[in-house]
Write an enzyme that holds these catalytic residues in place. Sequence first.
Site, PDB file in Angstrom:
ATOM      1  N   HIS A   1      46.748  40.954  40.240  1.00  0.00           N
ATOM      2  CA  HIS A   1      47.153  41.359  38.892  1.00  0.00           C
ATOM      3  C   HIS A   1      46.994  40.245  37.873  1.00  0.00           C
ATOM      4  CE1 HIS A   1      51.230  39.409  38.918  1.00  0.00           C
ATOM      5  NE2 HIS A   1      51.144  39.597  40.216  1.00  0.00           N
TER       6      HIS A   1
ATOM      7  N   ASP B   1      48.660  40.696  34.709  1.00  0.00           N
ATOM      8  CA  ASP B   1      49.875  40.667  33.899  1.00  0.00           C
ATOM      9  C   ASP B   1      50.828  39.602  34.431  1.00  0.00           C
ATOM     10  OD1 ASP B   1      50.109  42.515  36.170  1.00  0.00           O
ATOM     11  OD2 ASP B   1      52.135  42.890  35.453  1.00  0.00           O
TER      12      ASP B   1
ATOM     13  N   ASP C   1      50.789  33.217  39.965  1.00  0.00           N
ATOM     14  CA  ASP C   1      51.165  34.623  40.106  1.00  0.00           C
ATOM     15  C   ASP C   1      50.586  35.428  38.948  1.00  0.00           C
ATOM     16  OD1 ASP C   1      52.409  36.984  40.850  1.00  0.00           O
ATOM     17  OD2 ASP C   1      54.375  36.406  40.078  1.00  0.00           O
TER      18      ASP C   1
ATOM     19  N   GLU D   1      51.595  45.038  37.511  1.00  0.00           N
ATOM     20  CA  GLU D   1      52.287  44.778  38.781  1.00  0.00           C
ATOM     21  C   GLU D   1      53.722  44.331  38.548  1.00  0.00           C
ATOM     22  OE1 GLU D   1      53.649  42.670  42.409  1.00  0.00           O
ATOM     23  OE2 GLU D   1      53.490  41.903  40.360  1.00  0.00           O
ATOM     24  N   GLU D   2      53.933  43.519  37.524  1.00  0.00           N
ATOM     25  CA  GLU D   2      55.247  42.915  37.313  1.00  0.00           C
ATOM     26  C   GLU D   2      56.278  43.883  36.748  1.00  0.00           C
ATOM     27  OE1 GLU D   2      55.954  40.218  38.522  1.00  0.00           O
ATOM     28  OE2 GLU D   2      54.301  38.771  38.436  1.00  0.00           O
TER      29      GLU D   2
ATOM     30  N   ASP E   1      48.899  37.953  46.874  1.00  0.00           N
ATOM     31  CA  ASP E   1      50.062  37.867  45.985  1.00  0.00           C
ATOM     32  C   ASP E   1      51.356  37.672  46.773  1.00  0.00           C
ATOM     33  OD1 ASP E   1      51.380  37.885  43.542  1.00  0.00           O
ATOM     34  OD2 ASP E   1      51.539  40.058  43.435  1.00  0.00           O
TER      35      ASP E   1
END
Length: 372
Positions: free
Chosen positions: A86, A88, A117, A151-152, A175
């Site tokens: 990801h 984001d 991340d 994702e977050e 991840d």
Amino acid sequence: MEKEQLFAMIDELKDQMIEDICAVVQIDSQRSEAKPGMPFGAGVNEALQKALSIAKREGLITKNVDGYMGYGQYGEGENYIGVMGHLDVVEIGDGWRYPAFSATIAENRIWGRGALDNKGPLFAAFYGMLALKKLGIKPNIPIRVIFGTNEETGMADCRYYLEHEKAPLMGFTPDNKFPAIYGERGRAVVRVIGSKELAVPFINEYFMNAKANGDRLGINVSDQHFGEMIIRGKNLILDNDQLGIQFALSYPTCDMNDIIDQIRTKAAGMKVELISDSGVVLHDPNCWLVQTLSEAYAQVMGSSVKPTTTTGGTYAHVCQTIIPYGPSFPGQVGIAHQPNEWVDIDDLLTCAKVYAWSLYKLSQMDKNIKPW
């Protein structure tokens, strides 16, 4: 093929990889107001467009899936190996040594929100795929690196993708941690609320100075894969004349209905609500995918580590044909979501080599083999 060839190509591509990672880290891709074609805002859409432009530059098949996700693919075919990460990021917070979106290089690290991340590891995997292409190694099964944007804050991007694109045959998300991760714990949020006369003794008896495994409540279930129940994130609730507590459960294989029923027996006269629940994801640790990734990791690192499970939640919880795999190495302390997030450049290079060799082994799979 000798893995040293791949490693030499990764070394050759190092400077370009770092340059591309820095360019993406410099984009503020926090979620913002949705706009047409940008379901999670302009910032993360800019990061997606940048990732796709890099994939196009390298001659890959690319697609923007309506702003939710996009991908760069090497090879053609109906089934594919998916690498899903990801772009984001979480909110930046305070206390940064360097500006959060500066991608400053210092101490052999890239500093910035999303460096670890998940932009850095995602592009380490991308360059693992690119090394195969540069060497002219044809995959039996296409490799698709998928760029996520949500994702977050909910993984709606992944759900949309799976509604509009075929799911990967197999793959991984960079991840979490090494080695191969064959299961993710279930996650639930529970709320118990009632009169203050009932709530105060309930909270005191079952939560004050209690173990995190829920033994006082009688929900201290465990299994061989995940270990014990974990209670975390306890918060008191005051609603007019009512008092309560809300808490999260990180749970092993169990029946959540039984867990809620057990809590109700201890909270007689109070309202017990299951606010949210995302069940356990568990694969056979001896399946071909898990064993092949474990073997590839050992061959690169020179040490064997048994497949394990995680308390984290990744795209593998939604797309259950992939598993978490890296980027953190055994013994490393997680710094994702913290101020002064960084990723070590040597670690990125090692990750790229692990991913390159892993993708090679996966992409050469005999089509008669079942990955799961």
